[in-house]
Design an enzyme around this catalytic site. Structure first.
Site, PDB file in Angstrom:
ATOM      1  N   LYS A 185      -4.804  13.593   1.087  1.00  0.00           N
ATOM      2  CA  LYS A 185      -3.888  13.010   2.062  1.00  0.00           C
ATOM      3  C   LYS A 185      -3.408  11.669   1.525  1.00  0.00           C
ATOM      4  O   LYS A 185      -4.155  10.702   1.490  1.00  0.00           O
ATOM      5  CB  LYS A 185      -4.530  12.815   3.433  1.00  0.00           C
ATOM      6  CG  LYS A 185      -3.415  12.645   4.472  1.00  0.00           C
ATOM      7  CD  LYS A 185      -3.743  11.827   5.668  1.00  0.00           C
ATOM      8  CE  LYS A 185      -3.902  10.357   5.462  1.00  0.00           C
ATOM      9  NZ  LYS A 185      -2.630   9.611   5.206  1.00  0.00           N
TER      10      LYS A 185
ATOM     11  N   GLU B  33     -10.066 -10.279   4.446  1.00  0.00           N
ATOM     12  CA  GLU B  33      -9.158  -9.748   3.430  1.00  0.00           C
ATOM     13  C   GLU B  33      -7.730  -9.830   3.977  1.00  0.00           C
ATOM     14  O   GLU B  33      -7.400  -9.186   4.973  1.00  0.00           O
ATOM     15  CB  GLU B  33      -9.511  -8.292   3.107  1.00  0.00           C
ATOM     16  CG  GLU B  33      -8.645  -7.720   2.012  1.00  0.00           C
ATOM     17  CD  GLU B  33      -9.040  -6.301   1.620  1.00  0.00           C
ATOM     18  OE1 GLU B  33      -9.078  -5.414   2.486  1.00  0.00           O
ATOM     19  OE2 GLU B  33      -9.305  -6.080   0.427  1.00  0.00           O
TER      20      GLU B  33
ATOM     21  N   GLU C 196     -14.115   3.315  -1.841  1.00  0.00           N
ATOM     22  CA  GLU C 196     -13.708   2.132  -2.599  1.00  0.00           C
ATOM     23  C   GLU C 196     -12.925   1.286  -1.610  1.00  0.00           C
ATOM     24  O   GLU C 196     -11.814   1.643  -1.228  1.00  0.00           O
ATOM     25  CB  GLU C 196     -12.876   2.580  -3.799  1.00  0.00           C
ATOM     26  CG  GLU C 196     -12.887   1.584  -4.913  1.00  0.00           C
ATOM     27  CD  GLU C 196     -11.663   0.726  -4.840  1.00  0.00           C
ATOM     28  OE1 GLU C 196     -11.762  -0.358  -4.225  1.00  0.00           O
ATOM     29  OE2 GLU C 196     -10.629   1.126  -5.360  1.00  0.00           O
TER      30      GLU C 196
HETATM   31  P1  NAI Z   1      -6.413   2.340   6.017  1.00  0.00           P
HETATM   32  O1  NAI Z   1      -7.817   2.301   5.528  1.00  0.00           O
HETATM   33  O2  NAI Z   1      -6.199   2.555   7.472  1.00  0.00           O
HETATM   34  O3  NAI Z   1      -5.573   3.464   5.248  1.00  0.00           O
HETATM   35  C1  NAI Z   1      -5.931   4.034   4.004  1.00  0.00           C
HETATM   36  C2  NAI Z   1      -5.802   5.547   4.081  1.00  0.00           C
HETATM   37  O4  NAI Z   1      -6.706   6.038   5.068  1.00  0.00           O
HETATM   38  C3  NAI Z   1      -4.415   6.041   4.500  1.00  0.00           C
HETATM   39  O5  NAI Z   1      -4.133   7.243   3.827  1.00  0.00           O
HETATM   40  C4  NAI Z   1      -4.592   6.304   5.982  1.00  0.00           C
HETATM   41  O6  NAI Z   1      -3.689   7.245   6.503  1.00  0.00           O
HETATM   42  C5  NAI Z   1      -6.015   6.845   6.020  1.00  0.00           C
HETATM   43  N1  NAI Z   1      -6.677   6.735   7.308  1.00  0.00           N
HETATM   44  C6  NAI Z   1      -6.492   5.790   8.276  1.00  0.00           C
HETATM   45  N2  NAI Z   1      -7.273   6.042   9.330  1.00  0.00           N
HETATM   46  C7  NAI Z   1      -7.971   7.157   9.055  1.00  0.00           C
HETATM   47  C8  NAI Z   1      -8.942   7.924   9.771  1.00  0.00           C
HETATM   48  N3  NAI Z   1      -9.344   7.596  10.999  1.00  0.00           N
HETATM   49  N4  NAI Z   1      -9.464   9.019   9.174  1.00  0.00           N
HETATM   50  C9  NAI Z   1      -9.079   9.379   7.933  1.00  0.00           C
HETATM   51  N5  NAI Z   1      -8.158   8.705   7.220  1.00  0.00           N
HETATM   52  C10 NAI Z   1      -7.609   7.604   7.767  1.00  0.00           C
HETATM   53  O7  NAI Z   1      -5.715   0.987   5.578  1.00  0.00           O
HETATM   54  P2  NAI Z   1      -4.332   0.390   6.149  1.00  0.00           P
HETATM   55  O8  NAI Z   1      -4.335   0.500   7.644  1.00  0.00           O
HETATM   56  O9  NAI Z   1      -3.227   0.998   5.396  1.00  0.00           O
HETATM   57  O10 NAI Z   1      -4.449  -1.134   5.736  1.00  0.00           O
HETATM   58  C11 NAI Z   1      -5.228  -2.040   6.518  1.00  0.00           C
HETATM   59  C12 NAI Z   1      -5.977  -3.005   5.647  1.00  0.00           C
HETATM   60  O11 NAI Z   1      -6.922  -2.309   4.856  1.00  0.00           O
HETATM   61  C13 NAI Z   1      -5.126  -3.751   4.626  1.00  0.00           C
HETATM   62  O12 NAI Z   1      -4.514  -4.879   5.168  1.00  0.00           O
HETATM   63  C14 NAI Z   1      -6.158  -4.120   3.597  1.00  0.00           C
HETATM   64  O13 NAI Z   1      -6.870  -5.263   4.005  1.00  0.00           O
HETATM   65  C15 NAI Z   1      -7.099  -2.933   3.600  1.00  0.00           C
HETATM   66  N6  NAI Z   1      -6.770  -1.982   2.529  1.00  0.00           N
HETATM   67  C16 NAI Z   1      -7.550  -1.982   1.405  1.00  0.00           C
HETATM   68  C17 NAI Z   1      -7.239  -1.157   0.350  1.00  0.00           C
HETATM   69  C18 NAI Z   1      -8.059  -1.134  -0.879  1.00  0.00           C
HETATM   70  O14 NAI Z   1      -7.566  -0.798  -1.940  1.00  0.00           O
HETATM   71  N7  NAI Z   1      -9.330  -1.440  -0.806  1.00  0.00           N
HETATM   72  C19 NAI Z   1      -6.062  -0.279   0.368  1.00  0.00           C
HETATM   73  C20 NAI Z   1      -5.337  -0.304   1.614  1.00  0.00           C
HETATM   74  C21 NAI Z   1      -5.694  -1.144   2.619  1.00  0.00           C
END
Ligand code: NAI
Ligand code: MG
Length: 489
Positions: free
Chosen positions: A187, A393, A262
């Site tokens: 996904k 972060e 990660e």
């Molecule tokens: P997120 O963790 O919500 O999204 C990342 C992925 O997880 C996306 O594909 C999203 O659709 C999916 N996802 C979201 N909720 C889910 C659930 N309940 N079950 C399964 N999959 C799910 O991150 P988001 O909302 O895009 O960004 C929020 C914050 O997270 C950012 O501001 C940053 O601080 C952090 N982040 C860190 C990353 C890293 O590389 N460590 C990458 C992206 C965000």
């Protein structure tokens, strides 16, 4: 500063549906969602909005391909050859893929073309070479027995990736999964589905069998959650926010899936007074501002030894003030827009908090232009450990400068975070460098450098920055199960 946008050069949008069992199909619900160009805030395309039923079809296809399809019977070396061919195909299309990545994500084309794509291709090749080198061992147990282990693929891997490095994260996840012989339900992030969908088509064209790679675009709480809960999926590899990982941990408990995470960070980047200050300033600048500050390993807490604070800050500030922010397709652009409105708002709110909490904003702090999610490279000086800009972060171009004069105290402060993804130290004293590397609680430590990545070097976090490691041999093992076979002789 203003962000003038030139016309977007020709970028072909071809794949917008779900890729399931080798076919392009709309979502069962018929729903679609918009993916947005963050430089213009305009819609690029409508994408199939996958949900539970689509994930179910993808999981069944992946299960079938794993259990009985040609993938399960293929010689490991042939599996490796297909991964090499996918890498070659991406290399042939590198300019197209880079433009597509820049359009969807907003990162400068120069970066997509010269950093993200080469790293992604290199990662696939690294793991392609591993496919026929995955083996167990023979073990001398008591008695008249032959005992050996086999390293077998874990099965169907559910892979959920973020938007900050869309194509690179897909490669980090597909490479080891395919090399190990797993099949995939991916996904991609809702903000950036385009390059992953394109990669799926390239995988099909090079002959990776139907059902081996399935891609279901959609949102986290619907499509993502369906991947996490699906009983036919054996493992979840996730990159994103730690709060999402906590949800995934809970929701995967019923099926006890293997998990690798990660997650984020608040990585300390420590500059001792004896360091090469020009190199350290450049390292602090790249370490934070790379990719619009949207890096899990961003060096967002810069600790500088007090007696060099002024000299260091002057150099760092000059670099930030000269950073070219604007049209990601322009040749000289160094920083594009943040990925979306939500990230933009989050960053601006932290800039406000930094000011209110008493940190000194020495440069930046404002939006650039009035269209697109552009933020000025921002540096806060006089930051204290307990300010929210030093603990949370931010995931944007906001750097915090803190000072220290005692090494012990600094190491304690560097470790005083629930994250533990990366850290760096700048010094000419080899003992200090090694001591810091040993004592900092982080999965990656850079000495006199920052953001040096290689497909062969494991990457991942201590503490709440993750479970397990990606890349290298450890990343591969996370897609295998060990089986012990004992034979009476
Ligand atoms: P997120 O963790 O919500 O999204 C990342 C992925 O997880 C996306 O594909 C999203 O659709 C999916 N996802 C979201 N909720 C889910 C659930 N309940 N079950 C399964 N999959 C799910 O991150 P988001 O909302 O895009 O960004 C929020 C914050 O997270 C950012 O501001 C940053 O601080 C952090 N982040 C860190 C990353 C890293 O590389 N460590 C990458 C992206 C965000
Ligand atoms: Mg989220």
């Amino acid at each position: 500063m203003s962000a003038t946008l030139s016309a977007v050069p020709d970028v072909h949008i071809r794949e917008t549906e779900c890729f399931i069992d080798g076919k392009w199909v709309p979502a069962v619900s018929g729903k679609t969602f918009a993916t947005i160009n963050p430089a213009t805030e305009k819609e690029i395309a409508q994408i199939a909005e996958g949900d539970r039923e689509d994930v179910d079809a993808a999981a069944k296809a992946a299960r079938h391909a794993f259990d009985t399809g040609p993938w399960s019977k293929m010689d490991a070396r042939d599996r490796g050859r297909l991964i090499y061919q996918l890498a070659d195909r991406m290399e042939n299309e590198i300019d197209d893929l880079a433009r597509l990545e820049t359009l969807d994500n907003g990162k400068p084309l120069k970066d997509s073309r010269n950093v993200d794509l080469p790293l992604a291709i290199d990662c696939l090749r690294y793991y392609a070479g591993y496919a026929d080198k995955i083996h167990g061992s023979t073990i001398p147990i008591r008695g008249n027995h032959l005992c050996y282990t086999r390293r077998e693929p874990i099965g169907v891997a559910g892979q959920i990736i973020p938007w900050n490095f869309p194509i690179l994260m897909a490669a980090w996840k597909w490479g080891p999964a395919l090399a190990a012989g797993c099949t995939i339900v991916m996904k991609p992030a809702e903000q950036t589905p385009l390059t992953c969908l394109r990669m799926a088509q390239l995988a099909k064209e090079v002959g990776i069998p139907d059902g081996v790679i399935n891609v279901v675009p959609g949102f986290g709480p619907t499509a993502g959650a369906a991947v996490v809960k699906h009983p036919l999926i054996d493992k979840i590899a996730f990159t994103g926010e730690h709060r999402t990982a906590q949800i995934i941990t809970r929701e995967s408990a019923d099926t006890l899936k293997r998990l690798t995470f990660e997650l984020g960070g608040k990585s300390p980047n420590v500059i001792f007074a004896d360091a090469d200050l020009d190199a350290a300033a450049m390292g602090a600048y790249i370490g934070l501002f790379l990719n619009q500050g949207q890096c899990c390993c961003a060096g967002s807490r810069v600790f500088v030894e007090k007696k060099q604070h002024d000299a260091f800050l002057e150099k760092l500030q000059r670099l930030a003030e000269n950073r070219k922010v604007g049209d990601p397709f322009a040749e000289d652009t160094e920083q594009g827009p943040q990925v979306d409105q939500a990230q933009f708002d989050k960053i601006m709110s932290y800039i406000d908090k930094g000011r209110h909490e008493g940190a000194k904003c020495v440069t930046g702090g404002e939006r650039v232009g009035d269209k697109g999610y552009f933020v000025e490279p921002t540096i806060f000086d006089n930051v204290q450990d307990d300010m929210s800009i030093a603990t949370d972060e931010i995931f944007g171009p906001v750097l915090s400068v803190l000072t220290f004069d005692d090494k012990e105290d600094m190491i304690h402060r560097a470790n005083n975070t629930f994250y533990g993804l990366a850290a760096a130290v700048w010094t000419r004293d080899i003992s200090v460098a090694h001591e810091f590397a040993a004592r900092v609680r982080a999965g990656t430590v850079w000495v006199n450098c920052y953001d040096v990545f290689d497909a062969a070097a494991p990457f991942g976090g201590f503490k709440m920055s993750g479970y397990g490691r990606e890349l290298g041999e450890e990343g591969l093992k996370a897609y295998t199960e060990s089986k012990t076979v004992t034979i009476a002789l």
